[in-house]
Scaffold this active site. Structure first.
Site, PDB file in Angstrom:
ATOM      1  N   GLY A 150       0.826  -1.202   0.000  1.00  0.00           N
ATOM      2  CA  GLY A 150       0.000   0.000   0.000  1.00  0.00           C
ATOM      3  C   GLY A 150       0.861   1.253   0.000  1.00  0.00           C
ATOM      4  N   SER A 151       0.337   2.317   0.576  1.00  0.00           N
ATOM      5  CA  SER A 151       0.972   3.635   0.447  1.00  0.00           C
ATOM      6  C   SER A 151       2.270   3.806   1.218  1.00  0.00           C
ATOM      7  CB  SER A 151      -0.015   4.724   0.884  1.00  0.00           C
ATOM      8  OG  SER A 151      -1.116   4.779  -0.002  1.00  0.00           O
ATOM      9  N   VAL A 152       2.658   2.829   2.071  1.00  0.00           N
ATOM     10  CA  VAL A 152       3.950   2.980   2.738  1.00  0.00           C
ATOM     11  C   VAL A 152       5.103   2.834   1.749  1.00  0.00           C
ATOM     12  CG1 VAL A 152       3.163   2.322   5.039  1.00  0.00           C
ATOM     13  CG2 VAL A 152       3.884   0.544   3.452  1.00  0.00           C
ATOM     14  N   ILE A 153       4.814   2.423   0.503  1.00  0.00           N
ATOM     15  CA  ILE A 153       5.858   2.347  -0.512  1.00  0.00           C
ATOM     16  C   ILE A 153       6.113   3.723  -1.134  1.00  0.00           C
ATOM     17  CG2 ILE A 153       4.430   1.921  -2.562  1.00  0.00           C
ATOM     18  CD1 ILE A 153       7.746   0.159  -1.660  1.00  0.00           C
ATOM     19  N   LYS A 154       5.239   4.687  -0.910  1.00  0.00           N
ATOM     20  CA  LYS A 154       5.354   5.988  -1.595  1.00  0.00           C
ATOM     21  C   LYS A 154       6.658   6.729  -1.305  1.00  0.00           C
ATOM     22  CE  LYS A 154       0.380   6.596  -2.238  1.00  0.00           C
ATOM     23  NZ  LYS A 154      -0.871   7.192  -1.747  1.00  0.00           N
TER      24      LYS A 154
END
Length: 670
Positions: free
Chosen positions: A413-417
């Site tokens: 999810g968005s923790v890869i951003k």
């Protein structure tokens, strides 16, 4: 003249007796021993003299040899036979008797054995049927058996090494236990009732107890062990001791002080199975041994278990035992890990039984401080509990407490951003302060996408740059930037963070993957991957490692688990500049103060980090449940970097990852 003719006749007899076409004693003995070396025992009894066969049956000779060699795990068996000289050979044929020296060497479970022995052979039979036969005795097996006696084997079990945390606190230790058993003759008149009460308390069946009591070795006054319990089960212990015929003895066994909090990390030991014995090297284990199962107990089994001591001896009436070979016991070695059990337990407790996993590392050294999987089970109960269906109950639990979640990969999810941001900053497609116009909550890149659209959770007032996109977790910004830089550049960037290659870690954690094919040639897949969806999958420990980049001036550290590993090792160098790393750190703080991570403001200390939500898609159009992520750290101390996921937060009443992480930081720093 007659005397000369007689001498000539004798010489003719001797020369004909050992002619080239006749088997010599050496050849006959070599044939016999070569079959033994090849463990081909069939027919060996036929090599023995009639006197030897009258003294020793086939079972007491060749079959006994086979059984002894098998029991002792004999390997590398060799025989060296001393050749008879011409004079000795002529004399042997003349006297129809020969003595041949030979040397035996072998490897056994107690180490190497070597000895010299003498074989006596006799030439028997008439004319063409004449052959040499061996006057065999048990000394051929071991000289110490020549005069009788029984072969014995004694073993000394090694002390299993303990597993210790960074502060020498045991995660797996050898402690005191109670072995509960029955003395059949003391069960009294209410024997059946007493057995039923014992069965109820220990989670056994009466049939099992009866079967145990009916073993051939059991007598009325012997202690018959039934089960082992922890010494802290005081009420259970007292209830058992109140039953006639029940008694106990103190033994040493494996104990796991961390219980549920560290079960998946540490693992447990179990009985060796028949399947194990088939796969393991012969002689390493026996049916009564224990072996590490799961976790560190399995991973470091070779180091922890040690090596049993073994003595092979001959026992004779009225005499001291004669030792043939002896191998001293080698106790197992301790294994010390970088885990802090206090951190491990505090993290586990805050999950409150909700499914998920977490990793905590020291971002300045790479040392792993916690590896948590929830829900879990108590390995002590697995070994010493009184539930009749312990494993069955766990397997029927819909939350699957047996599953080790920290040793698995998930959509991040968005923790890869922040990683996507770093890739763009490094290749020049993203710059702080360089904004792009994004209108509405949905975006599509044209007809090639069909009806598919990327969705974001909030609109923006004006151009969106990477700082704003991280704070508000703007999917569209990162999707547009990934498409702009192209699949090759983005995949190269993921590879630079170790995604798609072997993860360098002691514990067996699956490698993170870019996609099922390893590339992102489909533009929709490329866009989705940029914000942690698509087919991208990562483990919590790998995610934590990627964030060390921003706390180490652009260098990504290699995570470590063993205390004696070199720490602060750089795994990936110069992923971003020091200035860019600091910019991302500033954005991660703003995520908490201004953006999607505001729940972390409940803590008394400042926290930085990134929230994330990974949709578990049922189809390309329909979404299922969601996993919630948070990767963060205390802004000022920066000594614990936490990567945490809570499963199923959309369709279940479960807290978000940032809420759980906040409670963890509060507990860690209270």
């Amino acid at each position: 003249m007659f005397k000369r003719l007689l001498m000539f006749g004798v010489m003719i007899f001797i020369l004909s007796a050992c002619s080239d076409d006749q088997v010599t004693p050496n050849e006959r003995l070599e044939d016999f021993t070569s079959k033994m070396q090849e463990q081909t025992y069939e027919g060996l009894y036929d090599y023995l003299t009639p006197e030897a066969q009258d003294t020793y049956s086939e079972e007491d000779s060749t079959l006994r040899t086979e059984n002894i060699y098998t029991d002792l795990n004999v390997t590398d068996l060799t025989f060296e036979i001393e050749s008879l000289g011409e004079d000795a050979l002529n004399k042997a044929f003349e006297e129809k008797s020969a003595s041949v020296l030979f040397k035996v060497s072998m490897e056994t479970m107690a180490g190497p054995v070597e000895f010299d022995y003498e074989a006596n052979l006799k030439l028997l039979g008439e004319e063409d049927e004449e052959n040499w036969y061996i006057d065999w005795n048990p000394g051929f097996i071991f000289p110490e058996l020549a005069d009788g006696g029984d072969l014995g084997i004694s073993s000394t079990l090694p002390k299993r090494g303990e597993i210790l945390d960074r502060n020498n606190i045991p995660l797996a230790m050898n402690g005191e236990l109670y072995e509960i058993g029955l003395v059949p003759g003391e069960l009294g008149e209410s024997a059946e009732e007493n057995k039923e009460n014992v069965a109820d308390l220990l989670g056994l069946s009466v049939e099992h107890i009866n079967e145990t009591l009916n073993a051939s070795w059991v007598t009325d006054d012997v202690f018959v062990p039934l089960a082992t319990i922890m010494t802290d089960k005081e009420e259970l212990f007292q209830d058992l001791m109140a039953i006639d015929g029940v008694t106990y003895r103190e033994i040493t066994g494996r104990i796991y002080p961390g219980e549920e909090a560290s079960a998946h990390l540490v693992g447990y030991i179990r009985d060796v199975t028949a399947e194990d014995l088939e796969e393991l090297d012969p002689g390493e284990y026996s049916a009564n041994d224990k072996i590490g199962s799961r976790g560190l107990e399995s991973l470091y089994e070779e180091k922890l278990r040690g090596k049993k001591g073994t003595t092979i001896y001959v026992e004779q009436d009225g005499q001291d035992n004669t030792v043939i070979a002896e191998k001293p016991v080698e106790n197992g070695e301790n294994v010390q890990v970088t885990i802090d059990i206090n951190v491990q337990e505090k993290i586990f407790d805050q999950f409150n039984g909700n499914p998920g996993n977490a990793t905590a590392i020291n971002p300045s050294t790479g040392e792993t401080m916690a590896l948590v999987s929830s829900p879990s089970f108590d390995p002590n109960e697995a070994l010493y509990g009184t539930s009749e269906n312990f494993w069955g109950d766990l397997e029927e639990n819909e939350l699957n407490p047996v599953l080790n979640r920290f040793s698995a990969t998930f959509a991040p999810g968005s923790v890869i951003k922040p990683v996507t941001a770093a890739i763009g900053l490094d290749n020049g497609s993203i710059s702080y302060g360089d904004g792009i116009e994004i209108k509405g909550l949905k975006w599509s890149n044209g007809e090639n996408w069909g009806d598919y659209e990327v969705t974001r959770v909030s609109t923006s007032n004006g151009p969106v740059d990477v700082d704003d996109a991280l704070i508000r977790s703007d999917n569209i910004f990162f999707a547009m930037k990934a498409v702009e830089m192209g699949a090759d550049a983005y995949v190269d960037g993921l590879h630079s963070f170790g995604i798609g290659e072997e993860f360098p870690y002691e514990y067996p954690v699956p490698d993170s993957t870019v996609s099922s094919s390893g590339d992102l040639n489909d533009e929709v897949l490329l866009a989705n991957s940029s914000y942690g969806q698509g087919e991208l999958e990562m483990s919590a420990i790998h995610l934590a490692s990627t964030y060390t980049t921003f706390l180490n001036n652009g260098n990504m550290l290699k995570p470590t688990l063993l205390i004696d590993e070199e720490n602060s090792q750089v795994w990936k160098e110069n992923l971003v500049t020091e200035e860019q790393a600091n910019d991302i750190k500033d954005s991660l703080r703003k995520v908490v103060t201004e953006g999607t991570g505001k729940a972390a403001q409940e803590a008394d200390l400042p926290i930085s980090g990134k929230t994330g939500t990974a949709e578990l898609k049922l189809t390309s159009e329909d979404s299922g449940d969601e996993n919630s992520w948070f990767v963060g750290y205390p802004t000022e101390e920066q000594d614990v970097l936490l990567s945490l996921m809570i499963e199923g937060t959309k369709n279940h009443d479960r807290p978000s990852a940032v809420e759980v992480a906040t409670e963890i930081f509060i507990k860690l720093y209270e």
